[in-house]
Design a protein around this motif. Sequence first.
Motif, short mmCIF file in Angstrom:
data_model
loop_
_atom_site.label_atom_id
_atom_site.label_comp_id
_atom_site.label_asym_id
_atom_site.label_seq_id
_atom_site.Cartn_x
_atom_site.Cartn_y
_atom_site.Cartn_z
N ALA A 282 0.83 -1.21 0.00
CA ALA A 282 0.00 0.00 0.00
C ALA A 282 0.86 1.26 0.00
N SER A 283 2.06 1.15 0.56
CA SER A 283 3.00 2.28 0.61
C SER A 283 3.83 2.39 -0.66
N GLY A 284 3.59 1.51 -1.62
CA GLY A 284 4.32 1.55 -2.88
C GLY A 284 5.72 0.97 -2.79
N VAL A 285 5.94 0.06 -1.82
CA VAL A 285 7.27 -0.52 -1.60
C VAL A 285 7.27 -1.98 -2.01
N PRO A 286 8.22 -2.41 -2.85
CA PRO A 286 8.30 -3.83 -3.22
C PRO A 286 8.71 -4.69 -2.03
N VAL A 287 8.34 -5.97 -2.09
CA VAL A 287 8.54 -6.88 -0.96
C VAL A 287 9.44 -8.04 -1.36
N VAL A 288 10.34 -8.41 -0.43
CA VAL A 288 11.09 -9.66 -0.53
C VAL A 288 10.72 -10.47 0.71
N ALA A 289 10.14 -11.65 0.50
CA ALA A 289 9.65 -12.44 1.63
C ALA A 289 9.96 -13.91 1.41
N VAL A 299 2.51 -12.02 -2.36
CA VAL A 299 3.61 -11.54 -3.21
C VAL A 299 3.57 -12.28 -4.54
N ARG A 300 3.51 -11.52 -5.61
CA ARG A 300 3.53 -12.10 -6.96
C ARG A 300 4.95 -12.01 -7.49
N MET A 301 5.55 -13.18 -7.68
CA MET A 301 6.95 -13.25 -8.11
C MET A 301 7.18 -12.47 -9.40
N GLY A 302 8.13 -11.56 -9.36
CA GLY A 302 8.49 -10.81 -10.56
C GLY A 302 7.48 -9.76 -10.95
N VAL A 303 6.47 -9.53 -10.11
CA VAL A 303 5.45 -8.52 -10.40
C VAL A 303 5.49 -7.41 -9.35
N ASP A 304 5.33 -7.81 -8.07
CA ASP A 304 5.40 -6.80 -7.00
C ASP A 304 6.40 -7.19 -5.91
N GLY A 305 7.21 -8.19 -6.18
CA GLY A 305 8.22 -8.57 -5.21
C GLY A 305 8.87 -9.91 -5.56
#
Length: 643
Positions: A282-289, A299-305
Amino acid sequence: MTESFLPHMNGVTGSVLQILRHLERTGHQAHVVAPAAAGIPTSVSGAAIESIPSLALPGYRNVRVGTSPAHRVAASLRRFAPDVVHLASPFALGWRGVLAAERLDVAAVAAYQTDVAAYTERYGIAATTGFAQTHIARLHRRATLTLAPSSEAQSQLEQLGVDRLRRWGRGVDAERFHPTRRDLTMRRQWGADGDAVIGYVGRLAPEKQVEDLVAVQSVPGTRLVIVGDGPSRARLESLMPDAIFLGHLEGEALAAAMASFDVFVHPGESETFGQTLQEAHASGVPVVATGRGGPLDLVRMGVDGWLYRPGDLDDLRMRVADLAGDVRKRRAFGEAGFDAVQGRSWASICDQLLAHYEEAQTLKRVDTSLRARRVVRPEQSRPVVSMRWRRYVALGDSLTEGLCDPAPDGALRGWADRLALLLASRGGLHYANLAIRSKRVSDVCGYQLQRALELRPDLVSILIGANDLVKRRVDIPALAASLEDAVVQLREIGADVVLVTPFLPGRRAAGMYTSRFAAFATALAGIATRTGAILIDTDLHPTLGDRPHWGEDLVHLSSRGHRFLAYRVGEVLAVPHADALGLLDAALHEHEPIGTGLWWRRHALPWVWRRMQGRAAGDGRSAKHDGYVYLGRSSAARDVPVH
């Protein structure tokens, strides 16, 4: 009833607060039972907060465990008289809550949120893991409905034997957590003028695996910022001396910190959902989890993280370095994450919760009406994807043949004939009814099955078993095995199979058979799960046993009962407006007389005489539609060969 509440703020508390706000906005009354703690409020969002005696959790002096016995919890609930008991992340207090709800015959909805079993392993007390899993399974099996936050959490609960599972995620405050909260002054205070900021938000405790961030603290051109507090903070500060520890933040300060990250990292493998991942997006920050638990759904791999292999810290470092070194990729991933959460407002999520409450009330009424306990409880049948079937074959005994449901010309109709007419309304249908009175599972799995396979249907209904279950001796596993083999054969030719559980009239004399019928229904539920058959669990419709639904012989459905069953099956098969048609049909026949007749002379004594002679009513009879008949307006549609 919540295991955690204010002043201690965590994911459970946050969810409860959002639910209370929504209940107040939508005109519902709420009452909260929570462990007592210094500073706990007396009311929130119009809901009274009832604090109960509690003890501090070892290692977490701010986390309290409720200690009130079940009878005191039941007394509290009785005073408020709830329609539904919501158990937030239940374990200790939640167990007493589910027992109290049972005492009051109130629906209980358990929201699974904390993987306690995984926590015991992470804290090095694996000896209690088995107990924790057993307790979780026992608690959730007693709840009317369990809400799982992610697909992996749902799978874990299924493996523990928990039934009646529904997916219910968490909302995100997309107004508070927003890219516009990014604070350049805050970033300068972190010393990140030209560096990418790697951020973490969460509790600093062993189960969160924050120590894994050691792998990313030395990624060139980055600063590591950690938000949160907990028992592991001192050790983590010594492990990562170059990281910036901000302590616990909330509200606007937390939103500003989150939006000021460039990459959000979530290393915990025991997360059932992962609320902070949504807030990062929501803050516009990509995620690594980590590729386990709740992040798999968020988390969608290669889309938003990126999701890294659990436990592989080299993979974690590589994924973080990939985003830290590529501004354009970070921006693209961040925008995709922002777009993904816009439909997950707390308002929409809590509306879903209200729908789950309503379903739980319906299921509770079903459970209360059952005369025999089911190993696997009756489950609501979900409407199938709307299809146009062209060839329908009905298998079974007298119920499917249509006894006690005469047409004006004297011929028998029955629920299957009525269902066929509903299906034909979509543009025509070829229909065969192979059912014959007095037949048993062996007959359906024998010549009826063989004839059905010859007809190559795309839809088959099976309602059978009642005549087997009222015999002096019955082998239910053997009956189920035969029926499953028949279903498998039909599925192999591409047919959809509708399995209807046998049912009994609501008469005292039928009580001696209820445990058998319940066991057979449980077996059919298992067959449907394994084969992909469509289960119509008649225990979900307790009014089917009411006297108006039964004919004058008291062992077959009346015309009203046949109509009722046909429309219930039609709803599950997604027949357009089946529910409305059913209500209209019922209204048109509201004053239909119920024949009483001379039951003993006309029905009971002839049945006993046939049994004494080793005969059955169906001996020598043939199916009323051994081949296809066409139902429809246009003969042009009759393009299916009739065998």
